[in-house]
Design a protein around this motif. Structure first.
Motif, mmCIF file in Angstrom:
data_model
loop_
_atom_site.group_PDB
_atom_site.id
_atom_site.type_symbol
_atom_site.label_atom_id
_atom_site.label_comp_id
_atom_site.label_asym_id
_atom_site.label_seq_id
_atom_site.Cartn_x
_atom_site.Cartn_y
_atom_site.Cartn_z
ATOM 1 N N TYR A 167 0.855 -1.190 0.000
ATOM 2 C CA TYR A 167 0.000 0.000 0.000
ATOM 3 C C TYR A 167 0.893 1.243 0.000
ATOM 4 C CZ TYR A 167 1.325 -0.159 4.895
ATOM 5 O OH TYR A 167 2.066 -0.215 6.051
ATOM 6 N N PRO A 168 0.404 2.348 -0.569
ATOM 7 C CA PRO A 168 1.161 3.602 -0.526
ATOM 8 C C PRO A 168 1.217 4.159 0.892
ATOM 9 C CG PRO A 168 -0.518 3.654 -2.255
ATOM 10 C CD PRO A 168 -0.809 2.473 -1.387
ATOM 11 N N GLU A 169 2.251 4.893 1.171
ATOM 12 C CA GLU A 169 2.474 5.444 2.506
ATOM 13 C C GLU A 169 1.304 6.325 2.957
ATOM 14 O OE1 GLU A 169 6.553 6.960 4.295
ATOM 15 O OE2 GLU A 169 5.630 8.524 3.085
ATOM 16 N N TYR A 170 0.683 7.030 2.015
ATOM 17 C CA TYR A 170 -0.393 7.946 2.401
ATOM 18 C C TYR A 170 -1.621 7.225 2.964
ATOM 19 C CZ TYR A 170 -2.179 6.889 -2.365
ATOM 20 O OH TYR A 170 -2.612 6.257 -3.506
ATOM 21 N N MET A 171 -1.730 5.908 2.729
ATOM 22 C CA MET A 171 -2.881 5.168 3.247
ATOM 23 C C MET A 171 -2.773 4.874 4.741
ATOM 24 S SD MET A 171 -5.124 4.917 0.917
ATOM 25 C CE MET A 171 -6.226 3.824 1.813
ATOM 26 N N LYS A 172 -1.613 5.062 5.330
ATOM 27 C CA LYS A 172 -1.462 4.770 6.762
ATOM 28 C C LYS A 172 -2.289 5.724 7.618
ATOM 29 C CE LYS A 172 2.237 3.119 8.615
ATOM 30 N NZ LYS A 172 3.614 2.842 9.121
ATOM 31 N N GLU A 173 -2.528 6.921 7.127
ATOM 32 C CA GLU A 173 -3.358 7.859 7.887
ATOM 33 C C GLU A 173 -4.783 7.345 8.015
ATOM 34 O OE1 GLU A 173 -3.225 11.763 6.291
ATOM 35 O OE2 GLU A 173 -1.032 11.896 6.314
ATOM 36 N N LYS A 174 -5.245 6.629 6.992
ATOM 37 C CA LYS A 174 -6.612 6.115 6.981
ATOM 38 C C LYS A 174 -6.715 4.729 7.602
ATOM 39 C CE LYS A 174 -7.580 8.761 2.801
ATOM 40 N NZ LYS A 174 -7.973 8.724 1.364
ATOM 41 N N CYS A 175 -5.585 4.082 7.767
ATOM 42 C CA CYS A 175 -5.537 2.754 8.391
ATOM 43 C C CYS A 175 -4.283 2.703 9.258
ATOM 44 C CB CYS A 175 -5.513 1.676 7.301
ATOM 45 S SG CYS A 175 -5.631 -0.013 7.931
ATOM 46 N N PRO A 176 -4.306 3.390 10.397
ATOM 47 C CA PRO A 176 -3.088 3.614 11.188
ATOM 48 C C PRO A 176 -2.460 2.368 11.798
ATOM 49 C CG PRO A 176 -5.039 4.402 12.352
ATOM 50 C CD PRO A 176 -5.481 4.067 10.965
ATOM 51 N N GLY A 177 -3.156 1.261 11.820
ATOM 52 C CA GLY A 177 -2.555 0.051 12.383
ATOM 53 C C GLY A 177 -1.583 -0.650 11.451
ATOM 54 N N LEU A 178 -1.532 -0.238 10.200
ATOM 55 C CA LEU A 178 -0.610 -0.850 9.237
ATOM 56 C C LEU A 178 0.841 -0.557 9.630
ATOM 57 C CD1 LEU A 178 -2.473 0.029 5.914
ATOM 58 C CD2 LEU A 178 -2.186 -2.248 6.911
ATOM 59 N N PRO A 179 1.772 -1.445 9.295
ATOM 60 C CA PRO A 179 1.662 -2.572 8.351
ATOM 61 C C PRO A 179 1.151 -3.893 8.940
ATOM 62 C CG PRO A 179 3.929 -2.337 9.052
ATOM 63 C CD PRO A 179 3.182 -1.192 9.674
ATOM 64 N N ASN A 180 0.794 -3.926 10.213
ATOM 65 C CA ASN A 180 0.264 -5.155 10.788
ATOM 66 C C ASN A 180 -1.013 -5.568 10.060
ATOM 67 O OD1 ASN A 180 -1.172 -7.031 12.510
ATOM 68 N ND2 ASN A 180 0.153 -6.389 14.206
ATOM 69 N N TRP A 181 -1.088 -6.785 9.610
ATOM 70 C CA TRP A 181 -2.218 -7.269 8.817
ATOM 71 C C TRP A 181 -3.547 -7.169 9.552
ATOM 72 C CZ3 TRP A 181 -5.482 -11.317 10.094
ATOM 73 C CH2 TRP A 181 -5.090 -12.102 11.200
ATOM 74 N N GLU A 182 -3.487 -7.247 10.887
ATOM 75 C CA GLU A 182 -4.730 -7.226 11.659
ATOM 76 C C GLU A 182 -5.469 -5.902 11.536
ATOM 77 O OE1 GLU A 182 -4.376 -10.248 15.272
ATOM 78 O OE2 GLU A 182 -2.843 -8.694 15.359
ATOM 79 N N ALA A 183 -4.755 -4.843 11.128
ATOM 80 C CA ALA A 183 -5.418 -3.562 10.896
ATOM 81 C C ALA A 183 -6.456 -3.681 9.780
ATOM 82 C CB ALA A 183 -4.392 -2.490 10.541
ATOM 83 N N LEU A 184 -6.219 -4.573 8.835
ATOM 84 C CA LEU A 184 -7.130 -4.747 7.703
ATOM 85 C C LEU A 184 -8.470 -5.351 8.105
ATOM 86 C CD1 LEU A 184 -4.592 -6.121 5.061
ATOM 87 C CD2 LEU A 184 -5.373 -3.758 5.337
ATOM 88 N N ALA A 188 -11.024 -1.326 6.151
ATOM 89 C CA ALA A 188 -11.522 -1.955 4.925
ATOM 90 C C ALA A 188 -12.224 -0.931 4.044
ATOM 91 C CB ALA A 188 -12.459 -3.106 5.270
ATOM 92 N N GLU A 189 -13.032 -0.070 4.664
ATOM 93 C CA GLU A 189 -13.747 0.951 3.901
ATOM 94 C C GLU A 189 -12.777 1.942 3.261
ATOM 95 O OE1 GLU A 189 -16.635 2.743 6.445
ATOM 96 O OE2 GLU A 189 -17.990 1.022 6.376
ATOM 97 N N ALA A 190 -11.663 2.199 3.947
ATOM 98 C CA ALA A 190 -10.670 3.123 3.397
ATOM 99 C C ALA A 190 -10.069 2.592 2.101
ATOM 100 C CB ALA A 190 -9.572 3.381 4.424
ATOM 101 N N PHE A 191 -10.010 1.280 1.965
ATOM 102 C CA PHE A 191 -9.449 0.659 0.767
ATOM 103 C C PHE A 191 -10.537 0.237 -0.228
ATOM 104 C CE2 PHE A 191 -5.704 -0.115 3.516
ATOM 105 C CZ PHE A 191 -4.707 0.338 2.668
ATOM 106 N N SER A 192 -11.783 0.615 0.042
ATOM 107 C CA SER A 192 -12.866 0.175 -0.831
ATOM 108 C C SER A 192 -12.983 1.052 -2.066
ATOM 109 C CB SER A 192 -14.195 0.182 -0.075
ATOM 110 O OG SER A 192 -14.594 1.515 0.216
ATOM 111 N N ILE A 193 -13.641 0.515 -3.080
ATOM 112 C CA ILE A 193 -14.053 1.284 -4.246
ATOM 113 C C ILE A 193 -15.551 1.036 -4.413
ATOM 114 C CG2 ILE A 193 -11.789 1.155 -5.344
ATOM 115 C CD1 ILE A 193 -12.926 -1.017 -7.184
#
Length: 320
Positions: free
Chosen positions: A122-139, A145-150
């Protein structure tokens, strides 16, 4: 290039030509038939294969490039209809390779020198929307999940996988780890990275398959998702890992990129067999060549030709 090396290479080619011309030559003679090397659907593999093919041509061999499915090609290698596959990735091709070599009809010719990594990125800018990354459990979090949705996947997140032919067990991983994501496969390697470029420029949500060696991890700032570490048991034993009822509840394996061949190669073309075993290249070299094709607009043939010109002392030793 030193004169002695030139003479040795010329001598090898002349000896090969002489052996090929003798109708009653010994069983070790080299065949005049074309050596069939498989081509797949990503730039690095096209480069690796054509590098090897051009080296074999320099030694006097006839070479044919054959488009083939990455995993389904093993049937052709086992039958001898195909002869050489230059990139089998530990990350996605190990199971198919092991099954094929176990038949005795396919041989592992050793590592290419490149190290494979393929994982969710994932791009670095997505960490603001999913702050638990890079730990997979954040997903697993609904907001993440909604932050990565289309629009097509909402409220589930979208994971953009590689072409279906690459394998990788992404659907199985989503199910095993109970991730609120839908796997959508890119149609081609080019489409995968075109979508990354578009999303990155707009800072739009994207979670996708990235692999190395490749230019993308260097060009874009981002991170790989950290899943539970891969073990062989994770892929084979459902009781292993966080989900006792499912396999693939872990990350993908890391490791070598292998060369394989039809087992008859060593008898039909012994010199080519030794040259392919000797072939080696590293991630940095390959990453630069992929970048020259994908980012600078050069053709695979041009990039391969430049490498051949700049590395004659090196590849000439493979065919001595």
């Amino acid at each position: 290039m030193q004169l002695g090396t030139t003479l040795r290479r010329t001598s090898h080619a002349l000896a090969l030509a002489a052996a090929l011309a003798l109708p009653g030559a010994a069983s070790a003679q080299e065949s005049t038939d074309a050596i069939k090397l498989t081509l797949h659907d990503w730039t690095g593999q096209l480069i690796t294969t054509q590098l090897m093919g051009e080296v074999l041509k320099k030694a006097g061999y006839s070479v044919e490039y054959v488009q083939a499915d990455y995993l389904a090609q093993f049937a052709g290698l086992e039958s001898g209809d195909l002869h050489v596959a230059m990139e089998i990735w530990e990350t996605t091709g190990r199971d198919a390779m092991d099954a094929s070599t176990a038949t005795g009809k396919v041989e592992n010719l050793g590592p290419t020198g490149m190290k494979a990594k393929e994982e969710w990125w994932y791009p670095e800018y997505m960490k603001e929307k999913c702050p638990g990354l890079p730990n997979w459990e954040a997903l697993k979090e609904e907001a993440c999940a909604e932050a990565f949705s289309i629009a097509e996947t909402a409220p589930k997140g979208r994971y953009l996988g590689g072409p279906v032919t690459w394998g990788g067990y992404d659907e199985e991983r989503v199910e095993a780890l109970d991730l609120p994501f839908e796997v959508i496969h890119a149609g081609t390697d080019a489409a995968l990275f075109a979508e990354l470029e578009s999303a990155y420029q707009r800072e739009a949500p994207i979670l996708l398959w990235i692999y190395a060696p490749h230019w993308a991890p260097a060009k874009y700032k981002g991170e790989w998702v950290e899943f539970p570490e891969y073990t062989k048991e994770c892929y084979e034993d459902a009781s292993w890992g966080s989900n006792p009822d499912a396999q693939y509840d872990c990350g993908k394996p890391f490791g070598e990129i292998w060369k394989v061949s039809w087992s008859g190669l060593k008898n039909k073309w012994p010199g080519a067999y030794e040259a392919i075993k000797a072939f080696t290249i590293n991630n940095d070299e390959m990453g630069a060549m992929i970048s020259a094709v994908d980012l600078d607009g050069k053709s695979v043939e041009e990039v391969v030709g430049n490498w051949m010109s700049e590395n004659e002392d090196r590849w000439s030793k493979w065919i001595e």
